[in-house]
Design an enzyme around this catalytic site. Structure first.
Site, mmCIF file in Angstrom:
data_model
loop_
_atom_site.group_PDB
_atom_site.id
_atom_site.type_symbol
_atom_site.label_atom_id
_atom_site.label_comp_id
_atom_site.label_asym_id
_atom_site.label_seq_id
_atom_site.Cartn_x
_atom_site.Cartn_y
_atom_site.Cartn_z
ATOM 1 N N PHE A 1 -2.195 6.972 -1.431
ATOM 2 C CA PHE A 1 -3.342 6.945 -2.358
ATOM 3 C C PHE A 1 -3.872 5.731 -3.055
ATOM 4 O O PHE A 1 -4.738 5.536 -3.709
ATOM 5 C CB PHE A 1 -3.380 8.082 -3.344
ATOM 6 N N GLY A 2 -3.321 4.716 -2.770
ATOM 7 C CA GLY A 2 -3.938 3.423 -3.287
ATOM 8 C C GLY A 2 -2.902 2.320 -3.069
ATOM 9 O O GLY A 2 -1.890 2.123 -2.069
ATOM 10 N N ASP B 1 8.066 12.680 -0.043
ATOM 11 C CA ASP B 1 7.986 11.722 0.524
ATOM 12 C C ASP B 1 9.020 10.575 0.371
ATOM 13 O O ASP B 1 9.104 9.469 0.186
ATOM 14 C CB ASP B 1 6.601 10.874 0.198
ATOM 15 N N LYS C 1 0.891 -1.306 0.029
ATOM 16 C CA LYS C 1 -0.006 0.187 0.031
ATOM 17 C C LYS C 1 0.901 1.178 0.161
ATOM 18 O O LYS C 1 1.884 1.395 0.887
ATOM 19 C CB LYS C 1 -0.895 -0.084 1.256
ATOM 20 N N GLY C 2 0.622 2.192 -0.884
ATOM 21 C CA GLY C 2 1.426 3.387 -0.883
ATOM 22 C C GLY C 2 0.239 4.505 -0.680
ATOM 23 O O GLY C 2 -0.542 4.704 -0.025
#
Ligand SMILES: CC(C)(Nc1nc(-c2c[nH]c3ncc(Cl)cc23)ncc1F)C(=O)NCC(F)(F)F
Length: 296
Positions: free
Chosen positions: A24-25, A140, A21-22
């Site tokens: 936004f998605g 990030d 999982k990153g």
């Protein structure tokens, strides 16, 4: 190619396994197999979490960002896949078999020496120099967002939080900081939500610390900062405590066996005033010099 290769038809995209999982998605490993004989290429497909409509346009921006980046040290954009009927769109990227830097270093601790870490650091520097040349701030930069393409090549990925700095300014101010990775944030990003190439440089210093700590979860930045702040501190006041210790010049200590010249690089990246931090090209040069001296 006989047709537009950046458009992937959902019916030929064979799901294999989730990758993670990153921002936004979630990202899945798939094989794009139009011939149906398992000879198609493996790809990483990033889907927007359907329940977060507000980030549909952010996701579109991430796709647009990645589609214009062409650099050996940035994960390659392959294209998009529009799902039948639904509005949703997926981002198709190259699949890098060695996975994220964190897992790689944890599993290959014994055979990654200082030279290889410096090689990885110089590649991240070059990728960031390229991003900066297009006026992008990543926002990030962290070991979790670095992918390993081979034993001797790493790439920057996950541009979900990347922003373009406006032409008339030297920084980008974020309105609503969501799930912020504050332990990788520069002081001005924590207290003023102000992001620039120099705040990416601060984060690069934290990535250097992660690298030379072999991404050991027992000494990851969040744990080390929380030890200093006090584990009793919870929620929104953590960022205030973090800003305070950084203001009083407390910094992460050198990882075990970290070469002094490398720790000095980290400390340069962690200069309180952003204009005292080195730029990525200077960092890249200093790393090259340490690599030459390092006759390991
Ligand atoms: C959310 C996601 C999936 N996480 C992971 N990706 C891959 C992973 C392994 N191989 C990959 N090839 C391409 C891509 Cl985009 C991801 C992977 N492996 C492990 C992950 F936790 C990811 O995107 N992380 C950010 C990144 F590391 F990519 F910067």
């Amino acid at each position: 190619p006989q047709h537009d290769q950046t458009l992937f038809e959902e019916r030929h995209l064979r799901y294999i396994t989730p990758l993670g999982k990153g921002n936004f998605g979630s990202v899945e490993l798939c094989r794009y197999d139009p011939l149906g004989d398992n000879t198609g290429e493996l790809v990483a497909v990033k889907k927007l979490q359907p329940n977060k409509q507000s980030t549909q346009e952010d996701f579109q921006k991430e796709v647009n960002t990645l589609s214009v980046l062409h650099c050996d040290y940035i994960v390659k954009y392959r294209g998009v896949c529009y799902s039948m009927g639904r509005l949703s769109m997926s981002l198709v990227m190259e699949y890098l078999p060695y996975g994220s830097l964190i897992g790689y270093l944890e599993n290959n601790r014994q055979n990654v020496n200082t030279r290889r870490m410096l090689l990885f650091a110089s590649q991240i520097c070059k990728g960031m120099e390229y991003l900066q040349s297009l006026r992008y701030v990543h926002r990030d930069l962290a070991a979790r967002n670095i992918l390993v393409a081979s034993e001797s090549l790493v790439k920057i990925a996950d541009f979900g939080l990347a922003k373009i700095i406006p032409l008339d300014k030297e920084y980008y101010r974020v309105t609503q900081p969501g799930e912020s990775p504050i332990f990788w944030y520069a002081p001005e990003s924590i207290s003023e939500s102000r992001f620039s190439h120099k705040s990416d440089v601060w984060s690069f210093g934290v990535v250097l610390h992660e690298l030379f700590s072999y991404c050991d979860m027992n000494c990851n930045p969040k744990r080390l900062y929380m030890q200093e702040i006090g584990h009793h501190v919870q929620g929104p006041s953590i960022s205030m405590h973090l800003a305070n210790i950084l203001k009083t010049n407390w910094r992460l200590s050198a990882p075990p066996h970290c070469p002094p010249k490398v720790y000095s690089l980290m400390m340069q990246c962690w200069a309180y005033n952003f204009d005292e931090r080195p730029c990525f090209s200077s960092l890249g040069n200093q790393i090259e010099i340490i690599m030459q001296d390092d006759r390991e």
